[in-house]
Motif scaffolding. Structure first.
Motif, PDB file in Angstrom:
ATOM      1  N   ASP A 188       9.707 -14.218-127.498  1.00 39.68           N
ATOM      2  CA  ASP A 188       8.723 -14.506-126.659  1.00 39.68           C
ATOM      3  C   ASP A 188       9.458 -14.376-125.248  1.00 39.68           C
ATOM      4  O   ASP A 188      10.421 -14.969-124.843  1.00 39.68           O
ATOM      5  N   LEU A 189       8.845 -13.632-124.500  1.00 40.72           N
ATOM      6  CA  LEU A 189       9.318 -13.146-123.194  1.00 40.72           C
ATOM      7  C   LEU A 189       9.050 -14.027-122.074  1.00 40.72           C
ATOM      8  O   LEU A 189       9.604 -13.834-120.856  1.00 40.72           O
ATOM      9  N   SER A 190       8.170 -15.128-122.067  1.00 41.18           N
ATOM     10  CA  SER A 190       7.874 -15.707-121.155  1.00 41.18           C
ATOM     11  C   SER A 190       8.944 -16.754-120.911  1.00 41.18           C
ATOM     12  O   SER A 190       9.679 -17.118-121.763  1.00 41.18           O
ATOM     13  N   ALA A 191       9.132 -17.230-119.690  1.00 43.69           N
ATOM     14  CA  ALA A 191      10.141 -18.159-118.940  1.00 43.69           C
ATOM     15  C   ALA A 191       9.707 -19.611-119.791  1.00 43.69           C
ATOM     16  O   ALA A 191       9.000 -20.212-119.448  1.00 43.69           O
ATOM     17  N   PRO A 192      10.976 -19.930-120.425  1.00 39.47           N
ATOM     18  CA  PRO A 192      10.816 -21.193-121.293  1.00 39.47           C
ATOM     19  C   PRO A 192      10.642 -22.347-120.203  1.00 39.47           C
ATOM     20  O   PRO A 192      11.314 -22.416-119.086  1.00 39.47           O
ATOM     21  N   ARG A 193      10.255 -23.387-120.739  1.00 40.10           N
ATOM     22  CA  ARG A 193      10.150 -24.655-120.029  1.00 40.10           C
ATOM     23  C   ARG A 193      11.010 -25.742-120.884  1.00 40.10           C
ATOM     24  O   ARG A 193      10.551 -25.928-122.067  1.00 40.10           O
ATOM     25  N   ASN A 226       5.946 -24.313-135.514  1.00 36.81           N
ATOM     26  CA  ASN A 226       4.730 -24.937-134.373  1.00 36.81           C
ATOM     27  C   ASN A 226       5.622 -25.562-133.266  1.00 36.81           C
ATOM     28  O   ASN A 226       5.571 -25.601-132.145  1.00 36.81           O
ATOM     29  N   ILE A 276       7.433 -22.973-131.046  1.00 37.23           N
ATOM     30  CA  ILE A 276       6.484 -22.104-130.415  1.00 37.23           C
ATOM     31  C   ILE A 276       6.156 -22.862-129.201  1.00 37.23           C
ATOM     32  O   ILE A 276       5.857 -22.592-127.969  1.00 37.23           O
ATOM     33  N   ASN A 277       5.619 -24.124-129.340  1.00 37.73           N
ATOM     34  CA  ASN A 277       5.054 -25.074-128.228  1.00 37.73           C
ATOM     35  C   ASN A 277       6.051 -25.859-127.501  1.00 37.73           C
ATOM     36  O   ASN A 277       6.043 -25.884-126.374  1.00 37.73           O
ATOM     37  N   HIS A 307       8.785 -24.092-126.326  1.00 37.75           N
ATOM     38  CA  HIS A 307       9.172 -22.851-125.729  1.00 37.75           C
ATOM     39  C   HIS A 307       8.248 -23.407-124.260  1.00 37.75           C
ATOM     40  O   HIS A 307       8.643 -23.119-123.273  1.00 37.75           O
ATOM     41  N   LYS A 308       7.052 -23.873-124.430  1.00 35.34           N
ATOM     42  CA  LYS A 308       6.329 -24.214-123.310  1.00 35.34           C
ATOM     43  C   LYS A 308       6.411 -25.659-122.658  1.00 35.34           C
ATOM     44  O   LYS A 308       5.749 -26.103-121.903  1.00 35.34           O
ATOM     45  N   GLY A 309       7.521 -26.257-123.239  1.00 34.47           N
ATOM     46  CA  GLY A 309       7.711 -27.540-123.031  1.00 34.47           C
ATOM     47  C   GLY A 309       6.911 -28.760-123.494  1.00 34.47           C
ATOM     48  O   GLY A 309       6.589 -29.862-122.908  1.00 34.47           O
ATOM     49  N   VAL A 310       6.041 -28.178-124.610  1.00 31.39           N
ATOM     50  CA  VAL A 310       5.218 -29.423-125.212  1.00 31.39           C
ATOM     51  C   VAL A 310       5.850 -29.868-126.432  1.00 31.39           C
ATOM     52  O   VAL A 310       6.094 -29.011-127.314  1.00 31.39           O
ATOM     53  N   PRO A 311       6.180 -31.182-126.418  1.00 27.10           N
ATOM     54  CA  PRO A 311       6.474 -31.714-127.651  1.00 27.10           C
ATOM     55  C   PRO A 311       5.509 -32.032-128.805  1.00 27.10           C
ATOM     56  O   PRO A 311       4.582 -32.858-128.538  1.00 27.10           O
ATOM     57  N   VAL A 312       5.235 -31.358-129.773  1.00 28.50           N
ATOM     58  CA  VAL A 312       3.920 -31.286-130.732  1.00 28.50           C
ATOM     59  C   VAL A 312       4.295 -31.987-131.765  1.00 28.50           C
ATOM     60  O   VAL A 312       5.373 -32.009-132.338  1.00 28.50           O
TER      61      VAL A 312
END
Lengths: 219, 423
Positions: free
Chosen positions: A41-46, A208, A211-212, A214-219
């Motif tokens: 994943d090349l997007s900047a992580p949060r 899961n 991947i989430n 990486h976006k700073g979402v605790p799923v």
């Protein structure tokens, strides 16, 4: 082949064969699945605390807020029969002896009366989830041969083991042989049916969560 | 775009990675994902069970990537994926999925179903089975520049209006500005207040910003339809614009999917990390608030609630900032049940709102939002996504509910005092 010969085969070559298929099958399937890899994943992580694959492996073991009441039978039935199964498989003294024979590892078991009680509860829970599968439109709609087959594959070892302990229906030796053979069938089928979720559940939750996460979402 | 079953199957095969393989192997058919999906809960039709929407992809996975599946295929025991089948699945993969990700948030074995649907759409679109409404939107974005067919002159006309109304200059193509502000067509056409709000906010914060004549549209129908090649073309414009103007940050507008397209998919689409930062406008406002650069006066006194856009909250991780901002200006704020991480979709995300034939279903699914609103009975509804706003306005009108909707940025800007030195 009389009952004793059948039991001897089940305990000897039958066990070796099924364990062989299980071990090789699991390794093969894990490579087949996880060998596919994924793109970086090349997007900047949060970065957020608690948002990771490892967190999700644990967190997904409890229903998210509001979900329990939507599927109480699936959740309760699921908990009872999974935990019950683990207790029966790993904490029944004769099972521990068997593992000790194969791997040399041993741990304390539970009194057999308690295991007996857990077995009955586990079977009851499995019957309830089976009825739920027949009864609930979504579950019935999703169900395939594999769902009914793996239910039976799991249930028969429980029932036959319980019946062997209680000397019911057929002579003990035969029932014990049936029990062991049914477990061996379960082991052989495990890597190639939906029972394999016993392994992939950790990978799936991890992906899961990662991947989430990486976006700073605790799923 | 020449689409065919062969191409669709090839693309689908390429989409299958380890997470997807793991997810398919983990599903135990428990059906809990259905309870999280508003298309199932509001219709009761089991075909809308999220994991079922992936059935053709699951079979293809089995036939192509598992030993037993390949064997079954060889001896003719498993049915191949057909064109007719993919045609039948179009409704399930597009009309009845907004990629809201509630299913991914509840699956007990951890399957990220929305991740899978996003990938399945690549195959669907390559096979020609994608909705006309979305095809049109993508074609217009690629050829004209925006899904609603808006060209630069329309943006310039809006800029002029805003300049006249607010007495401020709207910068265009200003090199070296700190922020590049992106818009969505919806904002250019229906909600020009947004641009005025940005101008006020930036002036107060003392930040330099600009629009870009070559990249003003942030939405990405290529991502929604599932065509990464076209999605890349659309994202590339923004990347080129940002690099040319040497901005530090690109601001995604009040649009959930634009945020996902830019913030999370963008770098992966162009194949390299961005040289600039991407933030949703709500994140920028929160940063200004924390830095003391956002000062408001007065409060809204009517009963308000907030609708979390799925891509911003559940799929984007921005949940608290909008609440902190609302606290600055709202006296009587109330949360809807399931608000925040588990909020229910408006019913039109993920491109679904562009699908004409999906309208009836969308309105049916809106009953979920209606019941959330009925629980709070607000006088106004605040949100941070222009698409959610349009979809909810349609739903509210259909159910004859008189409830005005307002954008958060615009509401904040209304409370920014005019500078003392301005006449």
């Amino acid at each position: 082949m009389d009952h004793l010969q059948l039991l001897t085969w089940a305990r000897g070559p039958g066990l070796d064969l099924s364990l062989g298929v299980l071990v090789l099958g699991v390794i093969w399937r894990l490579i087949e699945i996880y060998g596919l890899g994924r793109k970086q994943d090349l997007s900047a992580p949060r970065d957020v605390a608690g948002a990771s694959g490892w967190n999700t492996i644990i967190r997904r073991s409890v229903p998210p807020p509001g979900m329990f009441k939507t599927s109480p039978v699936s959740y309760m039935g699921g908990y009872i029969f999974h935990i019950g199964l683990a207790i029966v498989v790993f904490l029944f003294a004769p099972h521990i002896k068997l593992v000790q024979g194969v791997l040399g590892l041993a741990w304390p078991g539970l009194p057999s009366q308690m295991v007996d009680f857990v077995t009955v509860v586990t079977m009851a829970a499995m019957i309830v989830v089976l009825f739920d599968r027949i009864n609930k439109p979504v579950k019935r709609y999703l169900s395939t041969f594999g769902d009914w087959f793996t239910w039976a594959l799991t249930f028969i070892p429980l029932l036959s083991g319980w019946m062997a302990v209680h000397h019911l229906l057929v002579p003990y030796t035969l029932m014990l042989a049936i029990h062991i053979l049914s477990v061996e069938l379960l082991l052989i089928c495990l890597p190639f049916t939906k029972l394999f979720h016993a392994f992939t559940v950790f990978g799936s939750r991890w992906y899961n969560g990662a991947i989430n996460g990486h976006k700073g979402v605790p799923v | 775009m020449s689409a065919s079953l062969e191409k669709g199957v090839r693309v689908l095969k390429e989409m299958i990675d380890a997470p997807i393989a793991s997810y398919f192997n983990s599903c135990v058919h428990c059906g809990i994902c259905a309870e999280a999906c508003l298309f199932y809960t509001e219709t009761g039709n089991p075909k809308y069970t999220p994991i079922h929407k992936l059935e053709p992809m699951r079979r293809l996975y089995e036939q192509e990537y598992t030993f037993l599946g390949r064997l079954a295929k060889m001896v003719g025991l498993s049915k191949p994926v057909t064109d007719a089948e993919l045609g039948e699945w179009q409704e399930l993969v597009y009309n009845s999925c907004t990629l809201c990700g509630r299913c991914s948030a509840v699956c007990p074995v951890g399957n990220d179903i929305a991740y899978m649907v996003r990938k399945m759409r690549e195959g669907m679109s390559a096979s020609g089975h994608s909705p006309d409404g979305l095809k049109g939107a993508v074609t217009r974005t690629v050829n004209i520049g925006s899904p609603m067919g808006i060209k630069l002159p329309a943006v310039k006309a809006q800029m002029k209006h805003v300049e006249a109304d607010y007495g401020m200059t709207i910068p265009l193509d200003m090199e070296g500005a700190e922020y590049l502000v992106m818009l969505s067509s919806m904002e250019i056409i229906n909600f020009p207040e947004y641009l005025g709000a940005i101008a006020k906010i930036m002036r107060q914060a003392g930040k330099t910003w600009t629009l870009c004549s070559e990249a003003f549209e942030a939405t990405n129908a290529g991502m929604q339809i599932g065509n990464s090649d076209l999605a890349r073309v659309i994202v590339k414009r923004i990347v080129d614009g940002a690099e040319k103007l040497k901005v530090k940050t690109v601001i995604s507008p009040e649009c959930g999917h634009a945020y996902t397209a830019l913030r999370w998919e963008g770098a992966n689409l162009v194949g390299k990390p961005f040289s600039f930062k991407v933030q949703h406008i709500v994140e920028v406002l929160e940063e200004f608030r924390l830095a003391g650069l956002l000062k408001t006066e007065g409060m809204e006194t009517d009963r308000l609630t907030f609708h979390d856009p799925c891509q911003l909250a559940r799929r984007g991780g921005v949940i608290e900032p909008q609440r902190n901002l609302l606290k600055m200006v709202a006296k009587d704020f109330h949360e809807m049940p399931d608000a925040g991480f588990m909020n229910w979709c408006c019913g039109g995300g993920g491109g679904a709102s562009a699908i004409e034939e999906g309208e009836e279903l969308r309105l049916e699914a809106f009953k979920r939002k209606k019941s959330q609103l009925d629980a709070v009975k607000p006088k106004r509804l605040v949100t941070a996504c222009a698409n959610c706003r349009i979809v909810m306005e349609e739903g509210l009108e259909h159910y004859q509910m008189n409830l005005p909707i307002v954008g958060l940025t615009e509401m904040i800007a209304e409370h920014i005092p005019d500078p003392v030195d301005s006449k």
